[in-house]
Scaffold this motif. Structure first.
Motif, mmCIF file in Angstrom:
data_model
loop_
_atom_site.group_PDB
_atom_site.id
_atom_site.type_symbol
_atom_site.label_atom_id
_atom_site.label_comp_id
_atom_site.label_asym_id
_atom_site.label_seq_id
_atom_site.Cartn_x
_atom_site.Cartn_y
_atom_site.Cartn_z
ATOM 1 N N THR A 1 0.888 -1.224 -0.045
ATOM 2 C CA THR A 1 0.026 -0.049 -0.083
ATOM 3 C C THR A 1 0.892 1.221 -0.145
ATOM 4 O O THR A 1 1.963 1.142 0.407
ATOM 5 N N THR A 2 0.450 2.357 -0.365
ATOM 6 C CA THR A 2 0.854 3.566 -0.345
ATOM 7 C C THR A 2 -0.095 4.563 0.129
ATOM 8 O O THR A 2 -1.357 4.226 -0.076
ATOM 9 N N THR A 3 0.361 5.895 0.516
ATOM 10 C CA THR A 3 -0.577 6.516 0.579
ATOM 11 C C THR A 3 -0.197 8.211 0.010
ATOM 12 O O THR A 3 0.930 8.743 0.052
ATOM 13 N N LEU A 4 -1.229 8.757 -0.602
ATOM 14 C CA LEU A 4 -1.100 9.840 -1.435
ATOM 15 C C LEU A 4 -0.886 11.137 -0.638
ATOM 16 O O LEU A 4 -2.073 11.428 0.105
ATOM 17 N N THR A 5 0.039 11.752 -0.409
ATOM 18 C CA THR A 5 0.490 12.867 0.522
ATOM 19 C C THR A 5 -0.101 14.297 -0.427
ATOM 20 O O THR A 5 -0.447 14.218 -1.575
ATOM 21 N N GLN A 6 -0.274 15.313 0.500
ATOM 22 C CA GLN A 6 -0.763 16.479 -0.215
ATOM 23 C C GLN A 6 0.243 17.144 -1.398
ATOM 24 O O GLN A 6 -0.379 17.637 -2.401
ATOM 25 N N GLU A 7 1.387 16.684 -1.033
ATOM 26 C CA GLU A 7 2.553 17.251 -1.986
ATOM 27 C C GLU A 7 2.368 16.509 -3.372
ATOM 28 O O GLU A 7 2.492 17.085 -4.260
ATOM 29 N N LYS A 8 2.158 15.198 -3.177
ATOM 30 C CA LYS A 8 2.133 14.392 -4.425
ATOM 31 C C LYS A 8 0.930 14.719 -5.225
ATOM 32 O O LYS A 8 0.745 14.667 -6.451
ATOM 33 N N PHE A 9 -0.466 14.874 -4.269
ATOM 34 C CA PHE A 9 -1.677 15.274 -4.960
ATOM 35 C C PHE A 9 -1.542 16.553 -5.909
ATOM 36 O O PHE A 9 -2.055 16.572 -6.863
ATOM 37 N N ASP A 10 -0.803 17.604 -5.250
ATOM 38 C CA ASP A 10 -0.842 18.820 -5.902
ATOM 39 C C ASP A 10 0.243 18.539 -7.157
ATOM 40 O O ASP A 10 -0.024 19.265 -8.204
ATOM 41 N N GLU A 11 1.014 17.776 -7.128
ATOM 42 C CA GLU A 11 1.730 17.333 -8.326
ATOM 43 C C GLU A 11 0.856 16.745 -9.473
ATOM 44 O O GLU A 11 1.034 17.204 -10.605
ATOM 45 N N ILE A 12 0.306 15.731 -9.103
ATOM 46 C CA ILE A 12 -0.584 15.091 -10.204
ATOM 47 C C ILE A 12 -1.784 15.895 -10.451
ATOM 48 O O ILE A 12 -2.327 15.874 -11.648
ATOM 49 N N ASP B 1 -2.038 19.029 -11.063
ATOM 50 C CA ASP B 1 -1.483 20.185 -11.953
ATOM 51 C C ASP B 1 -1.852 19.748 -13.331
ATOM 52 O O ASP B 1 -2.249 20.538 -14.153
ATOM 53 N N ASN B 2 -1.659 18.310 -13.584
ATOM 54 C CA ASN B 2 -1.915 17.775 -14.994
ATOM 55 C C ASN B 2 -3.529 17.774 -15.175
ATOM 56 O O ASN B 2 -3.919 18.283 -16.261
ATOM 57 N N LEU B 3 -4.160 17.290 -14.141
ATOM 58 C CA LEU B 3 -5.625 17.227 -14.247
ATOM 59 C C LEU B 3 -6.280 18.554 -14.575
ATOM 60 O O LEU B 3 -7.093 18.868 -15.252
ATOM 61 N N GLU B 4 -5.770 19.713 -14.027
ATOM 62 C CA GLU B 4 -6.173 20.984 -13.643
ATOM 63 C C GLU B 4 -5.968 21.534 -15.512
ATOM 64 O O GLU B 4 -6.754 22.329 -15.953
ATOM 65 N N LEU B 5 -4.799 21.503 -15.960
ATOM 66 C CA LEU B 5 -4.655 21.813 -17.315
ATOM 67 C C LEU B 5 -5.687 21.120 -18.063
ATOM 68 O O LEU B 5 -6.077 21.903 -19.022
ATOM 69 N N ILE B 6 -5.878 19.800 -18.089
ATOM 70 C CA ILE B 6 -6.888 19.040 -18.945
ATOM 71 C C ILE B 6 -8.009 19.774 -18.862
ATOM 72 O O ILE B 6 -8.805 20.002 -19.886
ATOM 73 N N LEU B 7 -8.564 20.177 -17.489
ATOM 74 C CA LEU B 7 -9.983 20.804 -17.268
ATOM 75 C C LEU B 7 -10.214 21.956 -17.924
ATOM 76 O O LEU B 7 -11.054 22.110 -18.682
ATOM 77 N N LEU B 8 -9.121 23.090 -17.664
ATOM 78 C CA LEU B 8 -9.144 24.358 -18.174
ATOM 79 C C LEU B 8 -8.868 24.278 -19.873
ATOM 80 O O LEU B 8 -9.753 25.149 -20.349
ATOM 81 N N GLU B 9 -8.117 23.290 -20.328
ATOM 82 C CA GLU B 9 -8.084 23.226 -21.618
ATOM 83 C C GLU B 9 -9.698 22.997 -22.555
ATOM 84 O O GLU B 9 -9.863 23.012 -23.701
ATOM 85 N N ASN B 10 -10.503 22.256 -21.392
ATOM 86 C CA ASN B 10 -11.737 21.551 -22.124
ATOM 87 C C ASN B 10 -12.799 22.414 -21.597
ATOM 88 O O ASN B 10 -13.994 22.214 -21.442
ATOM 89 N N ASN B 11 -12.441 23.885 -21.416
ATOM 90 C CA ASN B 11 -13.278 24.638 -21.003
ATOM 91 C C ASN B 11 -14.001 24.701 -19.818
ATOM 92 O O ASN B 11 -15.062 25.194 -19.541
ATOM 93 N N VAL C 1 -13.100 23.835 -11.420
ATOM 94 C CA VAL C 1 -11.963 23.181 -11.355
ATOM 95 C C VAL C 1 -11.536 23.145 -9.915
ATOM 96 O O VAL C 1 -11.128 22.172 -9.278
ATOM 97 N N ASP C 2 -11.714 24.266 -9.223
ATOM 98 C CA ASP C 2 -11.307 24.369 -7.729
ATOM 99 C C ASP C 2 -12.233 23.527 -6.916
ATOM 100 O O ASP C 2 -11.846 22.745 -5.858
ATOM 101 N N LYS C 3 -13.603 23.265 -7.369
ATOM 102 C CA LYS C 3 -14.460 22.548 -6.533
ATOM 103 C C LYS C 3 -14.124 21.054 -6.809
ATOM 104 O O LYS C 3 -14.112 20.286 -5.547
ATOM 105 N N ILE C 4 -13.662 20.533 -8.073
ATOM 106 C CA ILE C 4 -13.283 19.414 -8.414
ATOM 107 C C ILE C 4 -11.875 18.808 -7.506
ATOM 108 O O ILE C 4 -11.802 17.832 -6.803
ATOM 109 N N LYS C 5 -11.360 20.088 -7.537
ATOM 110 C CA LYS C 5 -9.922 19.582 -6.479
ATOM 111 C C LYS C 5 -10.182 19.428 -5.071
ATOM 112 O O LYS C 5 -9.775 18.502 -4.394
#
Length: 340
Positions: free
Chosen positions: A59-70, A72-82, A88-92
């Motif tokens: 098992t592993t545990t997702l840290t806040q630091e790792k979450f912020d890193e991954i 960033d990619n999702l945020e860009l995808i969502l913003l690029e798709n209007n 985006v902030d609510k989904i985060k």
């Protein structure tokens, strides 16, 4: 429908699954113990020594630091798709609650990401009431007023809605309240003839509030269950034009005020709906051209931004091409409702 966003979300889930599994593999090699979020639970059985050792490497545990890193990619995808920034902030926010500090086993990472993303997106969508039931249960005439900007598909959406109601044995009358746009009255009359539904009209440049009044009175006099009133397209940047709607609303006393916008215009349609809602108040939304919307940004954003539900999606040019909006259908079209 939603091909662009669907493919990018699937790629994101797969990519992050691989990265998290790599982290697990490294922990296994180094014999590291993942940090887990402390949770207060009653009557929790203590794990045996061998079970705990096994858990460390599985098992592993997702840290806040790792979450912020991954993210960033999702945020860009969502913003690029209007998708609107507030959405985006609510989904985060929803994802942080679901993922950060939660232990996850190798082999279940993709499922975990998929489920969390599905729940987060579902959280920004708003299920509409059943319009057919609302109309049928009201005593007397149910009045719907339709508005939006030029070219969004208001008149066609009115015809589709009337067709849907007629199939449900709900009698209708249409009001040609767009007395400004050339050929708008004739366009509605053509739909009325095809659907065998009466159309109430006056001359061009006449007061649209008078048309709304006549339409309501005609429906009440003839015991017609639903009156649907068209209005002239108004640019959402023209404050004085939007304010003219106040008189039409006051005269027609609608049970439902629906904003019609184009799904493919992204943030622009979301801002239009927001401005109309702030100016005159809307009760719901119809998004047209959803069948050619590759990005789905408006569909994911508009209800959260306005607080009002999407009632229908226009998915073609035929009268039957008006789909009831359902959360589960959107999640399926984004491939987030399937087992992974």
């Amino acid at each position: 429908m939603f091909k662009s966003l669907k493919n990018k979300l699937k790629s994101w889930i797969k990519k992050e699954e691989e990265e998290i599994e790599e982290t697990l593999d490294r922990k296994k090699e180094l014999g590291e113990k993942p940090k887990e979020k402390k949770k207060k639970e009653k009557n929790v059985e203590k794990k045996g020594i061998f079970e705990r050792i096994s858990s460390k490497i599985k098992t592993t545990t997702l840290t806040q630091e790792k979450f912020d890193e991954i993210f960033d990619n999702l945020e860009l995808i969502l913003l690029e798709n209007n998708v609107a920034l507030s959405v985006v902030d609510k989904i985060k926010e929803n994802l942080i609650e679901d993922l950060v500090g939660i232990p996850v086993k190798k082999g279940e990472i993709e499922k975990m990401l998929n489920e969390s993303l599905k729940d987060s997106i579902s959280g920004v969508l708003k299920e509409p009431p059943n319009l057919i039931e609302e109309i049928k249960k009201k005593e007397g005439t149910y009045v719907i007023i339709i508005f939006g900007i030029n070219g969004a598909g208001k008149t066609t959406s009115i015809a589709k809605l009337a067709h849907k109601l007629k199939k449900e044995k709900i009698s209708c009358v249409l009001g040609a309240g767009d007395t400004f746009r050339a050929a708008s009255i004739e366009q509605l009359e053509i739909h009325g003839e095809k659907l065998k539904i009466p159309v109430i009209k006056q001359d061009y440049n006449s007061d649209p509030a008078a048309v709304a009044f006549d339409t309501r009175k005609f429906a009440e006099k003839n015991k017609i269950k639903c009156a649907i009133i068209d209005t002239a397209g108004r640019m959402y940047t023209k404050e004085n034009l939007i304010k003219q709607m106040a008189k039409i609303i006051r005269i027609s006393q609608p049970d439902l005020k629906i904003f019609v916008g184009e799904s493919i215009t992204g943030n622009d349609a979301t801002e239009q709906a927001k401005t109309f809602d702030e100016s005159i108040g809307i009760d719901g939304i119809i998004l047209t051209k959803a069948d050619v919307d590759e990005k789905a940004g408006t569909i994911l954003s508009v209800s959260h931004v306005t607080g009002k539900p999407i009632y229908f999606l226009g998915t073609g040019q035929n009268y039957q091409d008006l789909e009831d909006f359902k959360k589960e259908d959107i999640l399926k079209k984004l491939d987030l409702d399937s087992e992974n």
